[in-house]
Design a protein around this motif. Structure first.
Motif, PDB file in Angstrom:
ATOM      1  N   THR A   1       0.819  -1.217   0.000  1.00  0.00           N
ATOM      2  CA  THR A   1       0.000   0.000   0.000  1.00  0.00           C
ATOM      3  C   THR A   1       0.848   1.259   0.000  1.00  0.00           C
ATOM      4  O   THR A   1       0.308   2.360  -0.001  1.00  0.00           O
ATOM      5  CB  THR A   1      -0.938   0.019   1.215  1.00  0.00           C
ATOM      6  N   GLY A   2       2.189   1.103   0.033  1.00  0.00           N
ATOM      7  CA  GLY A   2       3.067   2.267  -0.033  1.00  0.00           C
ATOM      8  C   GLY A   2       3.523   2.789   1.314  1.00  0.00           C
ATOM      9  O   GLY A   2       4.113   3.858   1.383  1.00  0.00           O
ATOM     10  N   LEU A   3       3.298   2.059   2.389  1.00  0.00           N
ATOM     11  CA  LEU A   3       3.718   2.475   3.719  1.00  0.00           C
ATOM     12  C   LEU A   3       5.166   2.072   3.938  1.00  0.00           C
ATOM     13  O   LEU A   3       5.530   0.909   3.751  1.00  0.00           O
ATOM     14  CB  LEU A   3       2.825   1.816   4.781  1.00  0.00           C
TER      15      LEU A   3
ATOM     16  N   VAL B   1      11.100  -3.315   9.980  1.00  0.00           N
ATOM     17  CA  VAL B   1      10.677  -4.578  10.587  1.00  0.00           C
ATOM     18  C   VAL B   1      11.210  -4.630  12.011  1.00  0.00           C
ATOM     19  O   VAL B   1      12.398  -4.425  12.252  1.00  0.00           O
ATOM     20  CB  VAL B   1      11.203  -5.784   9.770  1.00  0.00           C
ATOM     21  N   VAL B   2      10.299  -4.899  12.970  1.00  0.00           N
ATOM     22  CA  VAL B   2      10.680  -4.998  14.377  1.00  0.00           C
ATOM     23  C   VAL B   2      10.741  -6.457  14.807  1.00  0.00           C
ATOM     24  O   VAL B   2      11.673  -6.877  15.485  1.00  0.00           O
ATOM     25  CB  VAL B   2       9.682  -4.215  15.273  1.00  0.00           C
ATOM     26  N   ALA B   3       9.739  -7.238  14.407  1.00  0.00           N
ATOM     27  CA  ALA B   3       9.689  -8.646  14.813  1.00  0.00           C
ATOM     28  C   ALA B   3       8.941  -9.448  13.765  1.00  0.00           C
ATOM     29  O   ALA B   3       8.137  -8.908  12.997  1.00  0.00           O
ATOM     30  CB  ALA B   3       8.995  -8.774  16.165  1.00  0.00           C
TER      31      ALA B   3
ATOM     32  N   VAL C   1       6.284   2.121  12.153  1.00  0.00           N
ATOM     33  CA  VAL C   1       6.082   3.151  11.140  1.00  0.00           C
ATOM     34  C   VAL C   1       6.571   4.512  11.612  1.00  0.00           C
ATOM     35  O   VAL C   1       6.840   5.389  10.798  1.00  0.00           O
ATOM     36  CB  VAL C   1       4.597   3.231  10.717  1.00  0.00           C
ATOM     37  N   ALA C   2       6.669   4.701  12.917  1.00  0.00           N
ATOM     38  CA  ALA C   2       7.201   5.911  13.527  1.00  0.00           C
ATOM     39  C   ALA C   2       7.776   5.487  14.874  1.00  0.00           C
ATOM     40  O   ALA C   2       7.444   4.407  15.372  1.00  0.00           O
ATOM     41  CB  ALA C   2       6.100   6.955  13.706  1.00  0.00           C
TER      42      ALA C   2
ATOM     43  N   THR D   1       2.820  -1.666  14.146  1.00  0.00           N
ATOM     44  CA  THR D   1       1.613  -2.277  13.587  1.00  0.00           C
ATOM     45  C   THR D   1       1.950  -3.682  13.115  1.00  0.00           C
ATOM     46  O   THR D   1       3.089  -3.985  12.795  1.00  0.00           O
ATOM     47  CB  THR D   1       1.064  -1.463  12.396  1.00  0.00           C
ATOM     48  N   ARG D   2       0.933  -4.532  13.090  1.00  0.00           N
ATOM     49  CA  ARG D   2       1.113  -5.918  12.671  1.00  0.00           C
ATOM     50  C   ARG D   2       0.554  -6.069  11.253  1.00  0.00           C
ATOM     51  O   ARG D   2      -0.567  -5.670  10.972  1.00  0.00           O
ATOM     52  CB  ARG D   2       0.380  -6.851  13.623  1.00  0.00           C
TER      53      ARG D   2
END
Length: 121
Positions: A54-56, A60-62, A72-73, A78-79
């Motif tokens: 979607t362009g976000l 990657v955290v986990a 994202v910030a 977010t999952r």
């Protein structure tokens, strides 16, 4: 003598050739792209910058089963499903604000010391 038009191979040959061409031009390249996408999604590791379908843009955290936790910030996680990861960004893909300002050039320099781009008639 048998008529020439009754040859079953002659009637099915164009259809067979069409299927072969269709396979090599459409199906095979699509399968290759799907396999590369799956390989990329399975090779994700924490700390990698990615772009979702979607362009976000996120980091990657986990990784958990078929899910990916993206930051994202700072402090906002977010999952997402692994299938939603469109591509992995390399440092070459990213352009920081400082680099973008350096690449902007003004118009040609006339040597007169005047700025022709801001003059109004």
């Amino acid at each position: 003598m048998a008529p020439v038009g009754n040859n079953p191979l002659g009637t099915f040959l164009p259809l067979i050739l069409l299927v072969v061409v269709f396979y090599f031009l459409l199906i095979r390249p699509q399968r290759k792209r799907q396999q590369e996408q799956i390989q990329m999604q399975n090779s994700l590791t924490p700390g990698v910058r990615v772009m979702t379908t979607t362009g976000l843009f996120a980091t990657v955290v986990a990784l958990q089963d078929d899910d990916v936790v993206l930051e994202v910030a700072p402090g906002v996680e977010t999952r997402w499903a692994k299938a939603a990861i469109g591509r992995v960004l390399t440092p070459v893909d990213e352009v920081t604000d400082g680099e973008a300002e350096e690449t902007v050039t003004d118009g040609p320099d006339t040597g007169n010391g005047d700025d022709t781009s801001t003059k109004q008639s």
